[in-house]
Design an enzyme around this catalytic site. Sequence first.
Site, PDB file in Angstrom:
ATOM      1  N   ASP A   1       0.899  -1.329   0.076  1.00 22.10           N
ATOM      2  CA  ASP A   1       0.099  -0.254   0.100  1.00 22.10           C
ATOM      3  C   ASP A   1       0.796   1.255   0.225  1.00 22.10           C
ATOM      4  O   ASP A   1       2.288   1.078   0.042  1.00 22.10           O
ATOM      5  CB  ASP A   1      -0.952   0.198   0.762  1.00 22.10           C
ATOM      6  CG  ASP A   1      -1.644   1.244   1.401  1.00 22.10           C
ATOM      7  OD1 ASP A   1      -2.762   1.386   0.702  1.00 22.10           O
ATOM      8  OD2 ASP A   1      -1.625   1.862   2.614  1.00 22.10           O
TER       9      ASP A   1
ATOM     10  N   ASP B   1      -0.064   5.055   0.774  1.00 19.91           N
ATOM     11  CA  ASP B   1      -0.260   5.985   1.689  1.00 19.91           C
ATOM     12  C   ASP B   1      -0.650   5.291   3.479  1.00 19.91           C
ATOM     13  O   ASP B   1      -1.563   4.578   3.623  1.00 19.91           O
ATOM     14  CB  ASP B   1      -1.845   6.395   1.785  1.00 19.91           C
ATOM     15  CG  ASP B   1      -2.063   7.829   0.069  1.00 19.91           C
ATOM     16  OD1 ASP B   1      -2.530   7.696  -0.498  1.00 19.91           O
ATOM     17  OD2 ASP B   1      -0.601   8.546   0.459  1.00 19.91           O
TER      18      ASP B   1
ATOM     19  N   GLU C   1      -0.633  11.963   5.285  1.00 20.80           N
ATOM     20  CA  GLU C   1      -2.033  12.064   5.138  1.00 20.80           C
ATOM     21  C   GLU C   1      -1.892  13.180   5.716  1.00 20.80           C
ATOM     22  O   GLU C   1      -1.959  14.198   5.288  1.00 20.80           O
ATOM     23  CB  GLU C   1      -3.019  11.129   5.909  1.00 20.80           C
ATOM     24  CG  GLU C   1      -3.274   9.699   5.154  1.00 20.80           C
ATOM     25  CD  GLU C   1      -4.316   9.732   3.909  1.00 20.80           C
ATOM     26  OE1 GLU C   1      -3.900   9.167   2.799  1.00 20.80           O
ATOM     27  OE2 GLU C   1      -4.330  11.263   3.714  1.00 20.80           O
TER      28      GLU C   1
ATOM     29  N   GLY D   1     -10.662   7.330  -1.775  1.00 17.38           N
ATOM     30  CA  GLY D   1     -10.152   8.572  -2.572  1.00 17.38           C
ATOM     31  C   GLY D   1     -10.407   9.541  -2.435  1.00 17.38           C
ATOM     32  O   GLY D   1     -11.569   9.798  -1.902  1.00 17.38           O
TER      33      GLY D   1
ATOM     34  N   ARG E   1     -13.753  10.984  -0.971  1.00 13.30           N
ATOM     35  CA  ARG E   1     -14.268  11.175   0.071  1.00 13.30           C
ATOM     36  C   ARG E   1     -14.531  13.467   0.564  1.00 13.30           C
ATOM     37  O   ARG E   1     -15.059  14.083   1.068  1.00 13.30           O
ATOM     38  CB  ARG E   1     -12.634  11.811   0.474  1.00 13.30           C
ATOM     39  CG  ARG E   1     -12.514  12.117   2.418  1.00 13.30           C
ATOM     40  CD  ARG E   1     -10.889  12.208   2.592  1.00 13.30           C
ATOM     41  NE  ARG E   1     -10.278  10.527   2.971  1.00 13.30           N
ATOM     42  CZ  ARG E   1      -8.578  10.379   1.396  1.00 13.30           C
ATOM     43  NH1 ARG E   1      -8.214  11.134   1.392  1.00 13.30           N
ATOM     44  NH2 ARG E   1      -8.689   8.803   2.137  1.00 13.30           N
TER      45      ARG E   1
ATOM     46  N   HIS F   1     -10.436  18.391  -6.320  1.00 10.44           N
ATOM     47  CA  HIS F   1      -9.581  17.161  -6.536  1.00 10.44           C
ATOM     48  C   HIS F   1      -8.085  17.544  -7.433  1.00 10.44           C
ATOM     49  O   HIS F   1      -7.459  17.012  -7.028  1.00 10.44           O
ATOM     50  CB  HIS F   1     -10.177  16.345  -6.960  1.00 10.44           C
ATOM     51  CG  HIS F   1      -8.742  14.586  -6.269  1.00 10.44           C
ATOM     52  ND1 HIS F   1      -9.461  13.502  -7.202  1.00 10.44           N
ATOM     53  CD2 HIS F   1      -8.937  14.213  -4.725  1.00 10.44           C
ATOM     54  CE1 HIS F   1      -9.047  13.293  -6.383  1.00 10.44           C
ATOM     55  NE2 HIS F   1      -8.505  12.750  -4.903  1.00 10.44           N
TER      56      HIS F   1
ATOM     57  N   THR G   1      -5.447   3.218  -3.241  1.00 11.03           N
ATOM     58  CA  THR G   1      -6.382   4.023  -3.846  1.00 11.03           C
ATOM     59  C   THR G   1      -6.122   5.042  -4.649  1.00 11.03           C
ATOM     60  O   THR G   1      -7.578   6.181  -5.078  1.00 11.03           O
ATOM     61  CB  THR G   1      -7.631   3.983  -3.084  1.00 11.03           C
ATOM     62  OG1 THR G   1      -6.819   4.313  -1.727  1.00 11.03           O
ATOM     63  CG2 THR G   1      -7.662   2.754  -2.743  1.00 11.03           C
TER      64      THR G   1
END
Length: 261
Positions: free
Chosen positions: A10, A12, A19, A53, A57, A81, A122
């Site tokens: 993964d 993040d 984050e 996502g 979000r 975004h 993601t």
Amino acid sequence: MSRLHAVIFDVDGTLAETERDGHRVAFNHAFERLGLPDRWEEPLYGELLWVTGGTERLRFYFERYRPLLAAERDRLVAELHRVKNEAFRQLIEGSGIAPRPGILRLFDELHRAGITTAVATTGSRAWVEPLLEKLLGRDRFSRITLVITGEDVARKKPDPEAYRVTLSKLAIRPEQALAMEDSQNGLEAAKGAALSCVITPSSYCRNHDFSQADFVVEELGDPGLRSRVLYNPHGIEVGEVIDTVTLHRLHHRSTAPARRP
Ligand code: XBP
Ligand code: MG
């Protein structure tokens, strides 16, 4: 017994703490750039992170906290975004986002051991590849066999699609791989794809439910920086750091057929 062919990472929270001081700052930059009063403070962002996502979000946030007409909301989400991802790309270039302890060491060890590395996130490809190159360096990034991003799936984590697509493209079975994750959503996605899963909880995810994980450790660790094991249901032997020997032991135990009573 299948050999360990691949480790699927993964991004993040797993490769780096991206984050709180990364994506969250970029989202707030986008709100400001579009002249909006919204700001995602740290506690609220921790709640919003349950929605994977960035566009999903944003949509959840507006629906929950700032109802808008659907057409206006969708136009705003798309523009926010876009601006956010551009801001995050710039933040990657200039910032001190660093790989978590042990990530560079493990990538090098996996390469030397001939074990395939892949990424299943993601997140958006627009920033994922620049981030991987920045975090890992050009050589390690070039050795990653496959990068699956949010654009490659119809359903984001906790749906298992990202891991299923990764396994399919690598042409391997789940029992030939391990997933490395940081969150409950990521764990659910990995287990949904029948993968054994190692968790290194990220700062926002320390209180998540990792009872389905095959191994939970605070950090992968580095020489001189021993890591604290938080959950070891297969009872594997652990050295000072989480290395390929540890992953082979975990893979062997977690994919062994259930012992007959
Ligand atoms: C984390 C996510 C992503 C990022 C934001 O993905 O859920 O949505 O928070 O990136 P993972 P985008 O843990 O699977 O790497 O805005 O590009 O979605
Ligand atoms: Mg994650």
